[in-house]
Scaffold this motif. Structure first.
Motif, short mmCIF file in Angstrom:
data_model
loop_
_atom_site.label_atom_id
_atom_site.label_comp_id
_atom_site.label_asym_id
_atom_site.label_seq_id
_atom_site.Cartn_x
_atom_site.Cartn_y
_atom_site.Cartn_z
N ASP A 1 -7.94 -3.39 6.28
CA ASP A 1 -9.24 -3.08 6.89
C ASP A 1 -9.74 -4.24 7.75
O ASP A 1 -10.26 -4.03 8.84
CB ASP A 1 -10.29 -2.76 5.82
CG ASP A 1 -10.21 -1.34 5.32
OD1 ASP A 1 -9.69 -0.48 6.07
OD2 ASP A 1 -10.67 -1.08 4.20
N ARG B 1 -4.88 -3.30 0.81
CA ARG B 1 -5.57 -2.29 1.61
C ARG B 1 -6.83 -2.88 2.23
O ARG B 1 -7.16 -2.59 3.38
CB ARG B 1 -5.90 -1.06 0.74
CG ARG B 1 -6.59 0.06 1.50
CD ARG B 1 -5.72 0.56 2.64
NE ARG B 1 -6.37 1.59 3.40
CZ ARG B 1 -7.23 1.37 4.40
NH1 ARG B 1 -7.56 0.14 4.75
NH2 ARG B 1 -7.76 2.38 5.06
N TRP C 1 0.83 -1.21 0.00
CA TRP C 1 0.00 0.00 0.00
C TRP C 1 0.87 1.25 0.00
O TRP C 1 0.59 2.21 -0.71
CB TRP C 1 -0.96 -0.02 1.19
CG TRP C 1 -1.94 1.10 1.17
CD1 TRP C 1 -2.10 2.04 2.14
CD2 TRP C 1 -2.90 1.41 0.16
NE1 TRP C 1 -3.09 2.91 1.79
CE2 TRP C 1 -3.61 2.55 0.57
CE3 TRP C 1 -3.23 0.84 -1.06
CZ2 TRP C 1 -4.61 3.13 -0.19
CZ3 TRP C 1 -4.23 1.42 -1.83
CH2 TRP C 1 -4.91 2.55 -1.38
N TYR D 1 -5.55 1.75 -10.70
CA TYR D 1 -6.82 1.56 -10.00
C TYR D 1 -7.90 1.13 -10.99
O TYR D 1 -8.69 0.23 -10.73
CB TYR D 1 -7.21 2.85 -9.28
CG TYR D 1 -8.57 2.81 -8.63
CD1 TYR D 1 -8.79 2.05 -7.49
CD2 TYR D 1 -9.63 3.53 -9.15
CE1 TYR D 1 -10.04 2.02 -6.87
CE2 TYR D 1 -10.87 3.51 -8.55
CZ TYR D 1 -11.07 2.75 -7.41
OH TYR D 1 -12.30 2.73 -6.82
N ILE E 1 -1.93 3.78 8.70
CA ILE E 1 -2.63 3.63 7.42
C ILE E 1 -3.21 4.97 6.96
O ILE E 1 -3.18 5.29 5.78
CB ILE E 1 -3.74 2.56 7.53
CG1 ILE E 1 -3.13 1.19 7.79
CG2 ILE E 1 -4.59 2.54 6.28
CD1 ILE E 1 -4.15 0.13 8.16
N GLY E 2 -3.72 5.76 7.91
CA GLY E 2 -4.32 7.04 7.56
C GLY E 2 -3.35 7.99 6.88
O GLY E 2 -3.72 8.72 5.95
N ASP F 1 -3.20 6.69 3.39
CA ASP F 1 -4.45 6.93 2.68
C ASP F 1 -4.54 8.40 2.20
O ASP F 1 -5.14 8.67 1.17
CB ASP F 1 -5.66 6.61 3.56
CG ASP F 1 -5.88 5.12 3.73
OD1 ASP F 1 -5.21 4.32 3.04
OD2 ASP F 1 -6.72 4.76 4.57
N ARG G 1 -4.48 2.33 12.47
CA ARG G 1 -5.26 3.28 11.67
C ARG G 1 -4.48 4.57 11.45
O ARG G 1 -4.57 5.19 10.39
CB ARG G 1 -6.60 3.57 12.35
CG ARG G 1 -7.61 4.19 11.43
CD ARG G 1 -8.98 4.35 12.09
NE ARG G 1 -9.59 3.06 12.40
CZ ARG G 1 -9.78 2.60 13.64
NH1 ARG G 1 -9.43 3.32 14.69
NH2 ARG G 1 -10.33 1.43 13.84
N ALA H 1 -3.27 8.77 -1.28
CA ALA H 1 -4.01 8.14 -2.37
C ALA H 1 -4.85 9.20 -3.08
O ALA H 1 -5.44 10.07 -2.45
CB ALA H 1 -4.89 7.01 -1.87
N VAL I 1 0.67 4.13 -3.00
CA VAL I 1 0.23 5.53 -2.81
C VAL I 1 1.35 6.53 -3.08
O VAL I 1 1.07 7.71 -3.26
CB VAL I 1 -0.38 5.77 -1.41
CG1 VAL I 1 -1.61 4.91 -1.21
CG2 VAL I 1 0.63 5.56 -0.31
N GLN J 1 -1.48 5.99 -10.27
CA GLN J 1 -2.45 5.45 -9.31
C GLN J 1 -3.80 5.25 -9.99
O GLN J 1 -4.41 4.19 -9.87
CB GLN J 1 -2.62 6.38 -8.12
CG GLN J 1 -1.51 6.32 -7.12
CD GLN J 1 -1.82 7.20 -5.92
OE1 GLN J 1 -2.96 7.29 -5.47
NE2 GLN J 1 -0.80 7.84 -5.39
#
Length: 103
Positions: free
Chosen positions: A75, A71, A39, A54, A93-94, A97, A90, A100, A43, A50
Motif C-alpha cells: 500500500d 500487504r 502476499w 489473520y 495486487i487486486g 486481494d 494495483r 483473501a 492468499v 487465512q
C-alpha cells in the motif's frame, strides 16, 4: 533482484519500483517483490488457515516475513508510485486481494 521479476508490470513500472527501493528509507532492494510473493502465498492458503493466521498470527512469520505487513508495505509503495505505475501494480495486487477471505 526480485522486483524485476513481477509478472504483469511494464518495464517502466519495474524501473520505477527499483528506483523507489534505492531511494526510500523504508525499502531495500527486492522488498516489493518479496512482499508480493508473501502476499501471494498467504492468499492462496485455504480460508480457514487465512482466518486463523489473520487472527492469531503465525510463529513462522518471524523468520519468513509477515504477509499482512507485506500487504501494508505494498500500500505504501502504491502511494509512492506514479499514477500509471500504481495502476499497474494495483491490478496485480487486486487479483490477489480478491482471493483473501477477509476485508
Amino acid at each position: 533482484m526480485e522486483s524485476a521479476n513481477i509478472d504483469g508490470l511494464s518495464r517502466r513500472t519495474l524501473s520505477e519500483i527499483v528506483r523507489l527501493e534505492r531511494t526510500r528509507n523504508y525499502l531495500h532492494p527486492g522488498d516489493v517483490g518479496r512482499a508480493l510473493r508473501l502476499w501471494r502465498e498467504f492468499v492462496r492458503l485455504p480460508e480457514r488457515r487465512q482466518w486463523h493466521e489473520y487472527e492469531y498470527g503465525n510463529t513462522h512469520w518471524d523468520c519468513c516475513g509477515d504477509p499482512l505487513k507485506s500487504r501494508a508495505l505494498l500500500d505504501s509503495v502504491l502511494l509512492a508510485l506514479s499514477p500509471s505505475g500504481a495502476r499497474e501494480l494495483r491490478g496485480v495486487i487486486g487479483e490477489l486481494d480478491a482471493l483473501a477471505c477477509f476485508p
